[in-house]
Design a protein around this motif. Structure first.
Motif, short mmCIF file in Angstrom:
data_model
loop_
_atom_site.label_atom_id
_atom_site.label_comp_id
_atom_site.label_asym_id
_atom_site.label_seq_id
_atom_site.Cartn_x
_atom_site.Cartn_y
_atom_site.Cartn_z
N ILE A 139 0.84 -1.20 0.00
CA ILE A 139 0.00 0.00 0.00
C ILE A 139 0.88 1.25 0.00
N ALA A 140 1.95 1.21 0.81
CA ALA A 140 2.84 2.38 0.88
C ALA A 140 3.49 2.64 -0.48
N ASP A 141 3.87 1.55 -1.17
CA ASP A 141 4.47 1.71 -2.51
C ASP A 141 3.49 2.41 -3.46
N ALA A 142 2.23 1.94 -3.39
CA ALA A 142 1.22 2.52 -4.28
C ALA A 142 1.01 3.99 -3.95
N ALA A 143 1.00 4.31 -2.64
CA ALA A 143 0.79 5.70 -2.22
C ALA A 143 1.95 6.57 -2.71
N ARG A 144 3.15 6.01 -2.61
CA ARG A 144 4.32 6.76 -3.06
C ARG A 144 4.24 7.03 -4.56
#
Ligand code: ADP
Ligand code: MG
Length: 375
Positions: A94-99
């Motif tokens: 999820i953090a990768d996608a947000a980044r």
């Protein structure tokens, strides 16, 4: 945001796992210890008042317990590290996608697999948010492109007119000025429509009690000459219908609707009916007109900016700039209302707007409305 560096969630979870494992094991060992003490006889008096049996027990059990605890600690740390890693893996995704999204790539989706749980739910919500954001951005880009294109048209026409005048000074100046004036007016109308659209979208207006029936009267009065010119009968029916909002924006909304109803009507002999009424806690405004039959698949997209029903109307000077219904829609949204477009089976359109009503008109509004009527 700049934060001070801290322990990673994985490390914190690992320490918690290992700590908990160590604590429960220590408790278990303590229980075993208490049991052992009860079953080891304490009859002989030995060194320092402790029996030799017990002394042996303390030494053996103590060492075994220490080894067991050390092994459990290592086991807890390694196991905890692996387990925490597995638990937190979706979060990394999820953090990768947000980044990626924050870097401007809105087309990426997480599409997390597996059964539903808190992480999957978060990922799904995030995907939905990205989808909406992406479509919103695309819509804005399309809008900006369309608006630029529409604004360029009158400017390009002006330039052509000026070029022609420069190359042929013998041409009729009055005609040129007249045409330039028309084109310029159109550019101003378009710019004003765009400004109005952004103002309604920002919802930055003061709200006051508004009577829809008075607004309908005002709008139709202004447009009566246009209706007469086109031999269209204009009717206003219904009674006092109170709502709350910006009187100026609501007047613009009704004016746009009535103007559409007149302009997109039959070439002659058409009718337009504007009706207002209160239904429970809703204020309803209906604008209905005769006209050519509208393709049903076209109706839902008429509220999109620069969407025009038929090219034929483009030559009509009152046809508007293609933002009329977009402005109506955005004003309705800003007033927490709903907009319904229904093609009439015999041709023409029925537009229904529902706005939140107010049960009782305050005396202050009545006074002001009376004043306005006197003018
Ligand atoms: N009352 C109506 N009756 C029939 N067609 C309508 C009516 N109102 C709008 N339309 C159709 O919807 C299109 C979009 O309307 P609008 O956004 O006001 O743009 P414009 O009037 O500038 O063309 C119009 O071009 C017309 O085809
Ligand atoms: Mg219009």
């Amino acid at each position: 945001m700049n934060r001070r560096p801290g322990l990673s969630a994985r490390l914190k979870l690992t320490i918690s796992y290992a700590g908990f494992l160590l604590l429960t094991s220590a408790l278990l060992l303590a229980v075993v210890w208490v049991f052992l003490l009860r079953y080891v006889p304490d009859n002989q008096q030995g060194l320092l008042g402790i029996s030799p049996n017990r002394y042996l027990l303390v030494r053996i059990f103590g060492r075994a317990a220490a080894i067991a605890l050390a092994v459990l600690l290592v086991f807890g740390l390694v196991g905890g590290w692996i387990l925490a890693g597995r638990m937190l893996a979706p979060l990394t995704q999820i953090a990768d996608a947000a980044r990626m999204a924050s870097n401007g790539s809105l087309s990426h989706r997480i599409r997390m697999e597996g059964r539903n749980d808190e992480f999957r739910e978060l990922a799904d919500v995030f995907d939905t948010m990205l989808e909406q954001l992406e479509s919103h951005v695309t819509e804005q880009q399309r809008f900006a492109a369309n608006a630029s294109h529409e604004l360029r048209t009158p400017l390009a026409i002006s330039q052509t007119l000026l070029d022609v005048a420069r190359n042929d000074p013998t041409r009729d100046q009055d005609e040129l000025i007249e045409r330039l004036h028309t084109v310029n007016t159109r550019a101003i109308d378009l710019t004003e429509a765009l400004l109005l659209l952004s103002r309604a979208d920002r919802r930055s207006f003061t709200r006051e009690p508004v009577d829809l029936s008075l607004i309908a009267e005002e709008a139709t009065e202004t447009l009566l000459p246009l209706a007469e010119q086109r031999q269209i009968t204009l009717d206003v029916t219904g009674g006092t219908t109170q709502t709350v909002g910006s009187a100026a924006l609501i007047l613009r909304m009704v004016t746009n609707l009535v103007q559409n109803a007149i302009v997109h009507n039959l070439p002659a002999g058409g009718t337009v009916t504007v009706h207002t009424e209160s239904q429970h806690d809703t204020s309803v405004l209906r604008v209905e007109n005769t006209g050519h039959p509208l393709p049903p698949e076209l109706v839902p997209i008429l509220t999109e900016p620069f969407q025009r029903g038929t090219e034929r109307i483009r030559t009509d000077e009152h046809a508007g700039v293609g933002l009329g219904l977009a402005i109506v829609h955005s004003i309705v949204r800003a007033h927490d209302g709903t907009l319904d477009l229904t093609p009439r089976p015999t041709g023409g359109l029925l537009v229904t707007i529902r706005l939140p009503g107010i049960p009782q008109a305050s005396s202050r509004t009545r006074e002001r409305d009376d004043l306005r009527l006197e003018h």
